[in-house]
Each structure stands twice: as C-alpha cells, then as structure tokens.
Design an enzyme around this catalytic site. Structure first.
Site, PDB file in Angstrom:
ATOM      1  N   TYR A  27      52.236   9.138 -29.491  1.00 28.64           N
ATOM      2  CA  TYR A  27      51.042   9.826 -28.980  1.00 28.64           C
ATOM      3  C   TYR A  27      51.264   9.944 -27.486  1.00 28.64           C
ATOM      4  O   TYR A  27      50.467   9.507 -26.694  1.00 28.64           O
ATOM      5  CB  TYR A  27      49.840   8.917 -29.318  1.00 28.64           C
ATOM      6  CG  TYR A  27      48.456   9.426 -29.075  1.00 28.64           C
ATOM      7  CD1 TYR A  27      47.982  10.567 -29.720  1.00 28.64           C
ATOM      8  CD2 TYR A  27      47.575   8.733 -28.239  1.00 28.64           C
ATOM      9  CE1 TYR A  27      46.673  10.990 -29.521  1.00 28.64           C
ATOM     10  CE2 TYR A  27      46.272   9.145 -28.047  1.00 28.64           C
ATOM     11  CZ  TYR A  27      45.823  10.289 -28.693  1.00 28.64           C
ATOM     12  OH  TYR A  27      44.522  10.706 -28.515  1.00 28.64           O
ATOM     13  N   GLU A  34      50.969  19.632 -36.089  1.00 32.13           N
ATOM     14  CA  GLU A  34      51.232  19.072 -34.766  1.00 32.13           C
ATOM     15  C   GLU A  34      52.669  19.389 -34.401  1.00 32.13           C
ATOM     16  O   GLU A  34      53.592  19.048 -35.136  1.00 32.13           O
ATOM     17  CB  GLU A  34      50.995  17.552 -34.730  1.00 32.13           C
ATOM     18  CG  GLU A  34      49.525  17.174 -34.783  1.00 32.13           C
ATOM     19  CD  GLU A  34      49.259  15.694 -34.508  1.00 32.13           C
ATOM     20  OE1 GLU A  34      50.201  14.880 -34.648  1.00 32.13           O
ATOM     21  OE2 GLU A  34      48.112  15.361 -34.177  1.00 32.13           O
ATOM     22  N   TYR A  78      40.008   6.593 -39.214  1.00 31.94           N
ATOM     23  CA  TYR A  78      40.966   6.041 -38.262  1.00 31.94           C
ATOM     24  C   TYR A  78      40.504   4.805 -37.498  1.00 31.94           C
ATOM     25  O   TYR A  78      41.323   4.149 -36.845  1.00 31.94           O
ATOM     26  CB  TYR A  78      41.459   7.133 -37.298  1.00 31.94           C
ATOM     27  CG  TYR A  78      40.693   7.303 -36.026  1.00 31.94           C
ATOM     28  CD1 TYR A  78      39.435   7.885 -36.030  1.00 31.94           C
ATOM     29  CD2 TYR A  78      41.228   6.886 -34.813  1.00 31.94           C
ATOM     30  CE1 TYR A  78      38.733   8.049 -34.854  1.00 31.94           C
ATOM     31  CE2 TYR A  78      40.534   7.052 -33.633  1.00 31.94           C
ATOM     32  CZ  TYR A  78      39.289   7.626 -33.662  1.00 31.94           C
ATOM     33  OH  TYR A  78      38.587   7.784 -32.493  1.00 31.94           O
ATOM     34  N   THR A 113      52.309  14.946 -30.196  1.00 28.92           N
ATOM     35  CA  THR A 113      52.088  16.381 -30.034  1.00 28.92           C
ATOM     36  C   THR A 113      52.390  16.822 -28.603  1.00 28.92           C
ATOM     37  O   THR A 113      51.966  16.183 -27.648  1.00 28.92           O
ATOM     38  CB  THR A 113      50.633  16.713 -30.388  1.00 28.92           C
ATOM     39  OG1 THR A 113      50.384  16.237 -31.714  1.00 28.92           O
ATOM     40  CG2 THR A 113      50.393  18.212 -30.341  1.00 28.92           C
ATOM     41  N   GLU A 154      43.385  21.400 -30.898  1.00 30.49           N
ATOM     42  CA  GLU A 154      43.243  21.686 -29.469  1.00 30.49           C
ATOM     43  C   GLU A 154      43.040  23.181 -29.221  1.00 30.49           C
ATOM     44  O   GLU A 154      42.216  23.579 -28.399  1.00 30.49           O
ATOM     45  CB  GLU A 154      44.484  21.213 -28.717  1.00 30.49           C
ATOM     46  CG  GLU A 154      44.661  19.709 -28.729  1.00 30.49           C
ATOM     47  CD  GLU A 154      46.074  19.306 -28.324  1.00 30.49           C
ATOM     48  OE1 GLU A 154      46.329  19.122 -27.138  1.00 30.49           O
ATOM     49  OE2 GLU A 154      46.944  19.213 -29.227  1.00 30.49           O
TER      50      GLU A 154
END
Lengths: 419, 419
Positions: free
Chosen positions: B127, B198, B241, B346, B360
């Site tokens: 990430y 992604e 999550y 990403t 996004e």
C-alpha cells in the site's frame, strides 16, 4: 464410542494420548532413514511407508506414504481417508490376523524425530473467539467498541505467512521490528519486548475447491486438526496493524503440533457453536454441531524452572467453527488447496484463567501473571518455553494432540550481521 | 544504453516491446507441446527448452527450462541470471555466429499460448503509493486522517492469497460476498456491485532468505517485475476490513502479465524514491535509486466497444520501492521463498488522470467516469475488459511488459449450484 482395544498394549491406557480411536497422522524419521508418513499408536509409531512397501497397506497405484508429507493422501479424498482409518483399525485391533506382518513396522516414539506433517499451501488465521475478540477489543478500543460491527456476522480472518509455520520443538527467535511507544514521537527498530503466544487450533484443508462451498461441504474438506501457537509481537502489531491488519507481528513463526488428529477421530466429540445474538446469513448456517469438545491448556516454563499451567480452556468456546471459516473463505471464489491451514483464532474462555494469550492474561502487561516459582510474566521472556496441550476425553479413552512446544530464544544482537 | 541490435529483425523496431535489451521470461505452449520456458524477442518467442536440449544453452547439470515455471532458474541465483542474459545477448545479436543453431527454435508469438510464468510461493500486497493512500484515506477517514500515522514510516502491506493469482487473459468472475450498505441495518450476501481494478507492479522474489536482509540485499533478490491487477471488491472490503485488513475482497483474483521483465533489463531506468517528509529508519535506507521510470496506462473496454485509456501514471510515483518492501518483509525473521510475489500497491499519480483505480477515478462512485463511447463507469460492469500496459522508454528502444488483461464476467446466479 468406547475404547477400541489394540494389541499394541500401550494404546489401551485410558490416560494415554494415542489409543486406536485416534490414529493421528505424522511424519517421522529415525537415525538412518528418510522422513516418511506414520500414525501414532500408544507409545509407538506405525511406519506406513514400510507397510505400503510390504503390500500390507495400499491406497493408490503409486506409493503415497514414502514422502515427508501427508498431502498426497489428502488429495485422494475423504473416501480414501475413511478407507485408511478402517484398514488401520483392522490391522491394529486386538486379535488382528495380520499382527505378525504389522508388528515389525512399529517404531518407538521415544527414538523417533517428528517433522512437519504436511506441506502448507497457504495459511489463514481467524479471529473467531468471542472472549478473545472482546478482551483485545476492550484493551485497544474500549469496552463500548470491543467487538467490531462486523464481528457477529463474519468469521473475521486474514492471510498469514505459510513460510513461517514450523513444527513443535523448533526454537523461535525473538524478532526485531518497527515499534513506537505511546510516548514516543518517532518509531524505533528494536527487538520485540511484548512477544506473546496465542492458543489456537489449526484446521488442515485436505481437498481443493474452486468455487464457493457450503458449511457442510467445507466440513467434509477438512482432513484434521492440529494445535497451533500463533506467536505474536504485540508491540510491532500495535504500530503496524492499521489499516491493513497484522503483518510482520505475526510472521516470525507459527508453531503446530506434529500429529494431525483426523476429523474421524474427533467425530464423537462434536458440539454446537453458541447461540447467536444476531442471526447469521444463510451461507454460514450449520447443518449440525461443528465444534468439538477439546480441553486445552497452556504451560509456561522459564529456563531451569518448573512449568506453570497458565490457561485452561476448550475449543467449544469458539463462536465460529472451522467449517464456517472455510465456507466464508470460499465466498469470493478464492481457490482452496489441499494443505491449506486455517488457524481458529485465539481460544479464550469466559474467565481470566481461560484466556489464551499473555496479552489477555496480563491485561496488556498491567496485571503481570505469577508463575509457580514466583517469577512474574507480562509477556514472554527469553528462554521461556510455551507448551500447548489438547485432549478430547471419551468413554475410557483420550484423543490427545501431542504437545505443541516452542522455546523463545534471544533476539539477534545485530539482525544484519552475516551468519 | 542504446538499442542492442538483433538478427531477429522485429526486435529492432524502436516502438516494439521486446528488443534484445529486454528478453523477458515467460512460459508458453504451442498446439502439440507442453508448456515450457521461453524469452520474448521481437514478435517471436525463443524456446529455451529446445536450446537447452540441443546443448546450445546450459545453466546447470540438469535441465531447467523444460518445465512450466521459471522457479528453477530463479533458484540458481543472480550470477546465473546474469550469465543467462549474457548468453542470450550473444546468441541473438546481429552477426551472432550461432544464428543457425538458434533460428529453428524461434516460435511466432502470435501462435503461442502464454501461461503463468512462475509458481507463486506466497503473495504479499503493499500500500506504498502515497497518492493512492491519500485518496483512499480521504474517502474512508477524511482528509485530516487520510494517511495513517505509521504510513510515512512503514511500507504497509498485507498477505494476499497466492492461489488466486492468474495470468493475463483469464476471465475474472464477479464475486459474491457479504456486504452492508451505509443505510442497511444488517449485511446481505450478494454479488459485488463495486468491483474494481488496481494498477500495480509485481516484484518477483528470485532467491530465498531466512533472516532480515538490507535494502541492497533485497534488491539483489528480485528476479524481475510484472504488471499486476489486484482486483478488489470495494463493497466487500468496506464491510470486512476492520480490524484485520482485506480478506475476501481481494481473494477473487489477481492478474499478472505473462512476461517477467528482469531487473537487468530495467537497470537503465532506475530512479529515486521521492524526498522523505520524515526520515526513514536506517533499515529502510536505500543505497541508490530503487524505483524505475516505467510509464503505465489502463484501458477499460466495454464489450463490443472501443477501449478508453482511463489512467496514465508512472511507477516512479511510489513512495516505497520493492526492495524496501522486501527488506521490511524480512524484519521479523519471516522466511522468503523463490517465487514470492510482492504487489507494489496501487500506483496513482498526483492528478485525477493518473489515478490507478476506479475507486479513485470515480471518487467512490460520486463522479462517474465518461468512456469514449459515452458510457459512464463508477465501477466495473459485467463483460468489461481491463487492460494494463507498461513501458520503460530508452534511447531508441522500449522495454515493454506485454499486456495484463482481464475480462469481468457476470457473477454466478447461484454460487452454490453444482457446476
């Protein structure tokens, strides 16, 4: 079901771990031979590779026991697992006609070395004990927010690191990691000072799937269970885990017991998951009792001192069963593989004495635990040994798991020094 | 470094993806033969298994190219990787003396099928793009809390699911999962409606380690890079999550491009990570430039329509390099294996047109994206195809990655119906 009596006399001890009812699957070696598959019976190991070579036991056209893992047997599927169990019970029962062919292939357990019993495809760890989740949530987020909103609906899990799984008896090196205390302005790179164990049961997935499976199908995919200690560096975890979950805190090692206790052996001990506060979605519905009544305990033993039993609990305390976890694991279409290992999550019970981690037992270090010799423990100290034990107690016999043992050795002085 | 000219004429096209400078590693098959190792050169694949059999190419005592994966070559280590590259450049250069021995083993790429190029040991996803983390954090937690407190100190990552990684061209089935809308009182089990891609780069770990490694050592362990699409079900992810990270939201599939572009081929394109707002701990210090200048783009193509390029960005936008991620991955003592795959995270750039996910690009669905044909997209619709491309552009040549393509096919009507 009563004790199945065996001509291997040590298997008939009502307090022993490995009666004929059990027949757990392991990989062993002796001085001069390669690791191979065997089952525990009393204080002996039956050498299945040898029996296969002699033609006394045959599951498939090609040999499957002369390798250091049970994956080939798993891949033959549940009917074959049952056929193997039936055949072994016939061979080892009191009065067995083939005793003379079998007896030469018993190896004393005391003289054998035990290895990893299977090749781990992937390792997933869950968070499915309500007492544990409530305790940890209370410490980290306060009593009002102890259980995350999803917890009563989803068997929460994360992918672990298969390469870090080791067999009982392997030393565990205290890890270094990035940590940041509450009063620190910047993080430090240092050895973990809050290194902990987690008492879990591991489910061994025995057959593959490429689509979502029901809880019933998931249950049938499980080959057996092992004890599992998910070593956890709480200081590393506290700093790293937001927002994507634990990573290096759980990657040092996970120790499993060397014997896979089969689902068939545990069948008489099935018990239901607890009543649900909120209804589960239908895909998590259980067709019958999916937990097992397995008494569990944890000993902590400082070097040179006597062990202290620091926790006593039961696998029946779980909120979600391994079958529910596996069913949930497949919902996205995630392919499962023979050799996948699913950790149950820490198995704590309702009382303080039932807590399955030092984080809970010492309440984050605020209430250090007194050991038998007078030592105090908030977390694991160097050269402490942690021993997990498990047993399902039947009518005149015990299904034991063997021990899941790991000693924590000191961190490297310089982790980057060439070894 | 200029273009290395080859007697394979198509490799000398300055706009082509596979000049002699590249030589990416793949696994291919033709109609009647088993999958085996090859390298791309121009519009051809050089059959390394055949060259090995003929004795023109030999890396070890036993053959290593006649298998459907590059892991055996990886395990021979960086010196051998370099020796292979050197040997192939000699064999394929303009004026090569062994041209006659090599030419019969070129296979037209157009007639070959490409397979997974290596056996994935374990898959970790990071990430590590600051623009992406800021965008997602702003949407989920507000602009003030966009970056978690640890983000500028740790290359945040989580373990993914290796069994779900597929090669370019494999259809991706829209998953079912547990979802709960902001206005729902209870969750539902339903097909994902916020299915996303992604854009990432995947680093292929080529050598094992059993102890913490420095960033420099980590860089030397990387065999090469692939394009990687980490398909993500945002609605499943949003509900599941907390607190242990993404699980089923990321387990449906991850698509990789079929050619591993080696670290050696990318060497001329090294570029530094951005200036640090806060100093990194010494274990993350970089001995030199550890990113690469790789132009990336994403096409989205509805069925029967023309593709629209919806994002253009560059791998140089990352905050952490793969070498830093790998070094961090080993801090706990986590053993790494040849065949481990590390997703970069990403890769978004600073502008809206540089964003590497639909989450996004459409700002969580609030600003649907207009495609060339007039269609709008908040997330991926059924039968949409997502195509990732990457290229490092040198002096008169291009290091291409090939395409990373996946079509999203409709969810199963009943995921539990027997197939």
């Amino acid at each position: 079901m009563p004790l199945l009596r065996s001509w291997v006399v040590s298997a008939n001890d009502p307090a022993g771990s490995f009666p004929l009812n059990n027949l757990p699957c392991g990989v062993f070696s002796t001085d001069d031979e390669e690791p191979r598959c065997g089952v525990a019976i009393g204080d002996q190991i039956l050498d299945l590779a040898a029996l296969e070579q002699e033609g006394v036991l045959r599951l498939a056209d090609d040999p499957v026991f002369d390798v250091p893992f049970w994956n080939e047997v798993m891949e033959l599927g549940p009917q074959t697992w049952q056929a193997l169990r039936d055949r072994l019970i016939v061979l080892l029962s009191e009065g067995a006609t083939e005793r003379a062919e079998v007896a030469p292939h018993l190896v004393p357990m005391a003289g054998a070395r035990l290895h990893m019993p299977f090749l781990i495809a992937e390792y997933t760890d869950f968070y499915a004990g309500r007492h544990h989740a409530t305790n940890v949530g209370t410490m980290f987020r306060g009593a009002e927010n102890a259980l995350p909103p999803n917890w009563l609906h989803i068997p929460i899990g994360y992918n672990g690191r298969a390469s870090s799984v080791v067999v009982s008896g392997t030393d565990v090196r205290r890890p270094w990691g990035q940590v940041k205390g509450a009063n620190d302005t910047v993080p430090r790179f240092a050895p973990s000072r809050r290194f902990d164990f987690e008492l879990e049961l591991g489910a061994v997935v025995g057959t593959a799937s490429a689509r979502p499976v029901t809880v019933s199908e998931a249950d049938a995919m499980i080959f057996g269970y092992v004890l599992l200690n998910d070593w956890s560096a709480r200081d590393i975890q506290g700093w790293e885990y937001q927002p994507l979950g634990p990573f290096q805190a759980k990657a040092t090692a996970t120790t499993i017991s060397p014997w896979i206790v089969t689902r068939a052996a545990l069948e008489p001990f099935r018990t239901a998951t607890p009543p649900r506060e909120v209804a589960l979605l239908p895909y998590l519905a259980e067709p019958g009792p999916m937990l097992y009544d397995i008494a569990l305990e944890v000993d902590l033993q400082p070097e040179g001192a006597a062990p202290t039993t620091i926790s006593r609990t039961n696998y029946a305390e779980m909120y979600y069963s391994a079958a529910q976890q596996l069913a949930h694991h497949t919902t996205s279409g995630c392919p499962m593989t023979a050799g996948d290992l699913l950790g149950s999550g820490t198995i704590s019970g309702p009382e303080k004495a039932n807590r399955g981690s030092l984080l809970e037992l010492s309440w984050g270090g605020k209430e250090p635990l007194a050991l038998a010799g007078g030592d105090l423990r908030s977390f694991i100290e160097d050269n402490d040994t942690v021993i997990l034990r498990g047993a399902a107690r039947g009518d005149g016999y015990t299904i034991g798991f063997g021990e899941c043992v790991g000693k924590v050795i000191p961190a490297l002085t310089d982790p980057y020094a060439p070894s």
